[in-house]
Motif scaffolding. Sequence first.
Motif, PDB file in Angstrom:
ATOM      1  N   ILE A 107       0.831  -1.205   0.000  1.00 52.49           N
ATOM      2  CA  ILE A 107       0.000   0.000   0.000  1.00 52.49           C
ATOM      3  C   ILE A 107       0.867   1.258   0.000  1.00 52.49           C
ATOM      4  CG2 ILE A 107      -1.682   1.332   1.319  1.00 52.49           C
ATOM      5  CD1 ILE A 107      -2.810  -1.368   2.322  1.00 52.49           C
ATOM      6  N   VAL A 108       1.875   1.277   0.875  1.00 52.97           N
ATOM      7  CA  VAL A 108       2.747   2.457   0.979  1.00 52.97           C
ATOM      8  C   VAL A 108       3.548   2.657  -0.303  1.00 52.97           C
ATOM      9  CG1 VAL A 108       4.762   3.403   2.179  1.00 52.97           C
ATOM     10  CG2 VAL A 108       2.909   2.367   3.491  1.00 52.97           C
ATOM     11  N   GLU A 109       4.135   1.584  -0.825  1.00 53.80           N
ATOM     12  CA  GLU A 109       4.956   1.712  -2.030  1.00 53.80           C
ATOM     13  C   GLU A 109       4.124   2.122  -3.236  1.00 53.80           C
ATOM     14  OE1 GLU A 109       8.882   0.702  -2.262  1.00 53.80           O
ATOM     15  OE2 GLU A 109       7.995   2.037  -0.779  1.00 53.80           O
ATOM     16  N   LEU A 110       2.905   1.598  -3.342  1.00 47.85           N
ATOM     17  CA  LEU A 110       2.047   1.995  -4.461  1.00 47.85           C
ATOM     18  C   LEU A 110       1.713   3.485  -4.395  1.00 47.85           C
ATOM     19  CD1 LEU A 110      -0.507  -0.931  -4.963  1.00 47.85           C
ATOM     20  CD2 LEU A 110       1.124  -0.036  -6.633  1.00 47.85           C
ATOM     21  N   ALA A 111       1.383   3.963  -3.203  1.00 45.01           N
ATOM     22  CA  ALA A 111       1.062   5.376  -3.034  1.00 45.01           C
ATOM     23  C   ALA A 111       2.272   6.254  -3.367  1.00 45.01           C
ATOM     24  CB  ALA A 111       0.591   5.635  -1.604  1.00 45.01           C
ATOM     25  N   LEU A 112       3.434   5.852  -2.859  1.00 48.53           N
ATOM     26  CA  LEU A 112       4.650   6.621  -3.131  1.00 48.53           C
ATOM     27  C   LEU A 112       5.036   6.562  -4.605  1.00 48.53           C
ATOM     28  CD1 LEU A 112       6.813   5.592  -0.034  1.00 48.53           C
ATOM     29  CD2 LEU A 112       5.704   7.795  -0.422  1.00 48.53           C
TER      30      LEU A 112
END
Length: 272
Positions: A176-181
């Motif tokens: 989730i974090v990597e996709l958002a970033l």
Amino acid sequence: MWIISFWMFPLVSACMWVSMLIAMLVIWIQDGRPHYASMSQGQTIAYISDVGAQGLKPLFVAGSVVTVVFLDLAFLSERWLRHSNQLASNKGRLDKACAIGSIFFAVAGAAGLILLSIFDTLRHPNLHDGFIALFIAGYVISAVLVCIEYLRIGIFYRREHRVLLVSFFIKLVFVIVELALAIGFGVCIGGGKSSKQNPGAVLEWTIAFAFTGYVLSFVVDLLPSVRTRNHVPQGEKYLMNEGTRSEGVSIEEPLTHDSMGPNTGFYRGQRV
């Protein structure tokens, strides 16, 4: 032996990766935050690629190679340990397919990182950007497949091995974090505006450091395969428990045979 085991693969990978990033960032700052030829006009924060395209390119290439080689060894080890029942084994075709697919995309991501470090942003900007996309997409897709695999086997072994669901949630947070970033990073570098280059550089460094946490999560996965004097590997422990439950047998042994004299080798009248 507990000290030397498969769990060291992701640990070496993470240590190499974070050490390389810190070294590159510190050296760039110590050099007075120079404006490299590969940086846009008005850009004041260097991308990892900008630093890696200059005098630190050998470190960038070597660090990237070591990182992904040991990480992919962790993927292969995890697959072999589940197959050999040293870790809780897969229980269906879907989890096995996800496991194999995760290895494939991890290798693709590894190739992307190695190639982007070789084809630097100064001399090969178009190839470099393509390999960045391959690196990020490869490991994100791999992480999604690992999440599916761990969710399925975590539900199956939810009583015996809760660490599987813990690992699933760690990897889910990473995805989730990597996709958002990554989306934010793509927006910053896609427009080509100099005003977005500094935020893009910050996001790239953040994505890279967050990747360290994902790599370290495999230490949690591989540690249960360690055999020590007081620990049975995760998969073997499950098989032992299943055998005990199916036969309805409970095993009881004396705590020690010391000082039993002529009764050594007997317990409650039976040979042990």
